[in-house]
Structure formats: structure tokens, C-alpha cells
Scaffold this active site. Structure first.
Site, PDB file in Angstrom:
ATOM      1  N   HIS A   1       0.866  -1.327   0.185  1.00 30.51           N
ATOM      2  CA  HIS A   1      -0.125   0.083   0.068  1.00 30.51           C
ATOM      3  C   HIS A   1       0.714   1.335   0.183  1.00 30.51           C
ATOM      4  CE1 HIS A   1      -3.228  -2.856   0.792  1.00 30.51           C
ATOM      5  NE2 HIS A   1      -2.747  -3.038   2.133  1.00 30.51           N
TER       6      HIS A   1
ATOM      7  N   ARG B   1      -1.484  -4.527  -6.405  1.00 29.40           N
ATOM      8  CA  ARG B   1      -1.179  -5.980  -6.254  1.00 29.40           C
ATOM      9  C   ARG B   1       0.126  -6.465  -7.134  1.00 29.40           C
ATOM     10  NH1 ARG B   1      -5.728  -7.428  -8.840  1.00 29.40           N
ATOM     11  NH2 ARG B   1      -7.115  -7.480  -6.707  1.00 29.40           N
TER      12      ARG B   1
ATOM     13  N   GLU C   1      -1.429  -0.236   8.210  1.00 24.86           N
ATOM     14  CA  GLU C   1      -2.603  -1.342   9.043  1.00 24.86           C
ATOM     15  C   GLU C   1      -1.973  -2.208  10.027  1.00 24.86           C
ATOM     16  OE1 GLU C   1      -3.899  -2.885   5.362  1.00 24.86           O
ATOM     17  OE2 GLU C   1      -2.656  -4.775   5.551  1.00 24.86           O
TER      18      GLU C   1
ATOM     19  N   HIS D   1       3.200  -7.538   1.907  1.00 28.50           N
ATOM     20  CA  HIS D   1       2.702  -8.511   2.968  1.00 28.50           C
ATOM     21  C   HIS D   1       1.524  -9.253   1.894  1.00 28.50           C
ATOM     22  CE1 HIS D   1       0.148  -4.831   2.514  1.00 28.50           C
ATOM     23  NE2 HIS D   1      -0.850  -5.538   2.653  1.00 28.50           N
TER      24      HIS D   1
END
Length: 332
Positions: A89, A186, A108, A166
Site C-alpha cells: 500500500h 497487487r 494497517e 505483505h
């Protein structure tokens, strides 16, 4: 989701088992996917409308000064029946540059609720690579060879700052707390086809700029699991996470943080009661509640007098905003 399973419907005790659920967006103000109040006088009202109406009373003075009418956190429960794609991200700077004013990056964290034996996830790099090597590894399908793999169990925590590669592996049910953002690059998806029968889109070039290529010695977050206590798990600029374990009535006065509090019930059922108020909100295992900043003085009462309840608390420490403002004043 093509990778989702049936654990969420069981965990949340839905009336009928449903397969293929990948995510339950517990607390969300993402346009088109907003949480709706479930009960009480505001039943049916969206989180976005509540924020526009009550502003700092809902989220806290410093939070509202920073984010305005954009709720800053998104909380999910994720069930990976299959491996999720390798992804990354962007941070706030890249998100704003590429996706427009007002877009946030995505830092996150994960709390593992349940993991099948041998289940693992990827978080971070295990060896140093250059952007050019990254491109080559993606092209050859060998990117996983340089990623740090971690076998997990219930209670494990991972902090995933923006830029860290991740992926959640199969057999894992977890709670995710993140910045309010739905921007994902992605990197690799095992040549998997989507529901439309086509290969899913990759964002190789975009990810190359967003990746943090530094190698860390440790990616797992370590914390002390204490009984009848609120344990600090993560404290970062975007959110603070505490884990609460209590066998009896437990008082939480969170008003000093000048923030809303999101409680996710991890294990056991309980009631949440605002101090001085007669009514209670029942919080079942797998469900969540948003406590406004102006009411963040409350009790947690396990439904089973002989049982233990476990909660995850997420909030934004408003005191950081005060000290940052003070430091800027002295630096002038």
C-alpha cells in the site's frame, strides 16, 4: 471474495452459514460501504452522516481538526480460505500524488483471531533487493522467495506500515485495523483468475515506487498478554491498539485521549455500558461497537460471570496532536 471462506459467518453467528465471505467491514465510512447504526435512536443512520452532524463530539477535537468529515479508520474481519495476493500500500504522500487530494495511504495492523495448524503469512523482506531485482522477481514469479514468512497462531500481531510488502496466507482469520483507504497495489497473484475468468490486474510499476526496500530483523509485534488489564499493543501516528482481557466488570476511562474508541469483541460476549447511563449495548463475539469521544468513559461486563472477555480497542491518541502543535509553536 474468490479467496474467502465460511469462518466469518460462524464467528459472527450469522443466521445461516455463508461461503465465500472474504471481509466483514466492521466500522467503515468508505463511500458506498458505510457502516449503519444497528440500534437505538440513531438506528439506520450512516457513520458519515453522524460525523457530519456531531463532528468532534463523535471523533474528538484533534481528530476532527486533522481529518474533518472523513472518518480516519477502517476495521475489518478477514477470512483467508486461500492465499491472498502479494501486495503493498502507498503512504500518504504517494496516495495524494497518484490518486488525488484527500486520499490517504494505508498503514494497517493484523490481530490473528484463529489460524489453522501450519498457517503462515508474509510481512516484509527477508533479504535486500533493489527495485530492478524486484521487477525481475515479479516477472519470473519468484517474488515470494525474498519475502519473510511467519507461521502464526491466535493472538499474534503484525504492524504493516505503508510500503511493507505483505500477504495473508490461507487458514487465517484476523482483525485488521487500517487507515481509511482502499488503495492496494497487487504485486503477484499466483496467476489466479478472478470471478470473471480473467487474470486479476497487477500493479507492478506502481508498487515499485511504494515499496520500502529496507530489511528488518523482526516483523512480528511482541506484547504482554495480561489478565484483567488493557495492554498496549501498537502505538503509531495513525492509531493506537490495546488488548483488553477481563473476567469481571472493567472500567475504561478513555476521555483523556480525546478520541472515539472502536471495540472489537475477540472472544466471549459482553455488555458495554457508558458511565452514568442505565442502558447497555450487547457485544457478541465477532461484533464491534463505536464509542463516541464525548462518551468514552465506560464499563465492560462479561456476559458469563465465570468467563473471560477479550476485546481489541482502536483509537487515535489526541494528546499527540497537542504535543505536535506545542512543538511547532516553540520551533517558530
Amino acid at each position: 471474495m474468490i479467496w474467502g471462506g465460511s469462518k466469518i459467518s460462524h464467528y459472527k453467528k450469522l443466521p445461516a452459514p455463508i461461503d465465500g465471505i472474504g471481509e466483514s467491514w466492521e466500522i467503515s465510512a468508505v463511500p458506498g460501504h458505510e457502516s449503519v447504526v444497528a440500534e437505538g435512536e440513531f438506528k439506520g443512520v450512516t457513520l458519515g452522516h453522524l460525523l457530519e452532524e456531531y463532528k468532534e463530539l463523535l471523533v474528538g477535537r484533534h481528530v476532527y481538526a486533522t481529518y474533518g468529515n472523513r472518518f480516519p479508520l477502517l476495521v475489518k474481519i478477514i477470512d483467508a480460505q486461500q492465499d491472498l495476493s502479494i501486495q503493498v500500500h502507498p503512504d500518504d504522500i504517494i496516495a495524494k500524488k497518484r490518486h488525488g487530494e484527500g486520499q490517504f495511504g494505508k498503514t494497517e495492523m493484523w490481530y490473528v483471531v484463529d489460524a489453522e495448524p501450519g498457517a503462515s503469512l508474509y510481512a516484509g523482506l527477508k533479504e535486500s533487493i533493489t527495485p530492478a531485482q524486484y521487477q525481475s522477481l515479479v516477472a519470473s514469479g519468484e517474488i515470494c522467495s525474498v519475502l519473510a514468512s511467519h507461521e502464526v497462531k491466535t493472538g499474534d500481531v503484525f504492524h504493516i506500515p505503508a510500503g511493507r510488502i505483505h500477504a495473508i496466507g490461507s487458514g487465517i482469520l484476523l482483525v485488521e485495523v487500517q487507515q481509511t483507504s482502499d488503495i492496494t497495489y497487487r504485486i503477484y497473484d499466483y496467476n489466479r483468475k478472478g470471478l470473471d475468468g480473467k487474470l486479476r490486474e497487477l500493479h507492478t510499476e506502481a508498487a515499485a515506487e511504494a515499496i520500502d526496500y529496507h530489511v528488518r530483523s523482526e516483523y512480528r509485534t511482541h506484547y504482554t498478554n495480561r489478565k484483567d488489564a488493557a495492554t498496549l499493543v501498537i502505538n503509531c501516528p495513525y492509531f493506537t491498539i490495546r488488548k483488553v482481557r477481563s473476567k469481571g466488570r472493567f472500567h475504561r476511562n478513555m476521555k483523556k485521549y480525546d478520541s472515539f474508541v472502536i471495540c472489537v469483541c475477540l472472544k466471549g460476549d459482553c455488555q458495554v455500558q457508558i458511565k452514568g447511563e442505565p442502558s447497555m449495548v450487547t457485544l457478541q463475539e465477532g461484533s464491534s461497537v463505536l464509542i463516541p469521544a464525548c462518551l468514552a468513559d465506560y464499563y465492560i461486563l462479561p456476559s458469563n460471570p465465570n468467563g473471560t472477555v477479550q476485546l481489541l480497542e482502536a483509537f487515535i491518541d489526541g494528546r499527540k496532536g497537542f504535543w505536535n502543535t506545542l512543538l511547532r509553536f516553540f520551533h517558530k
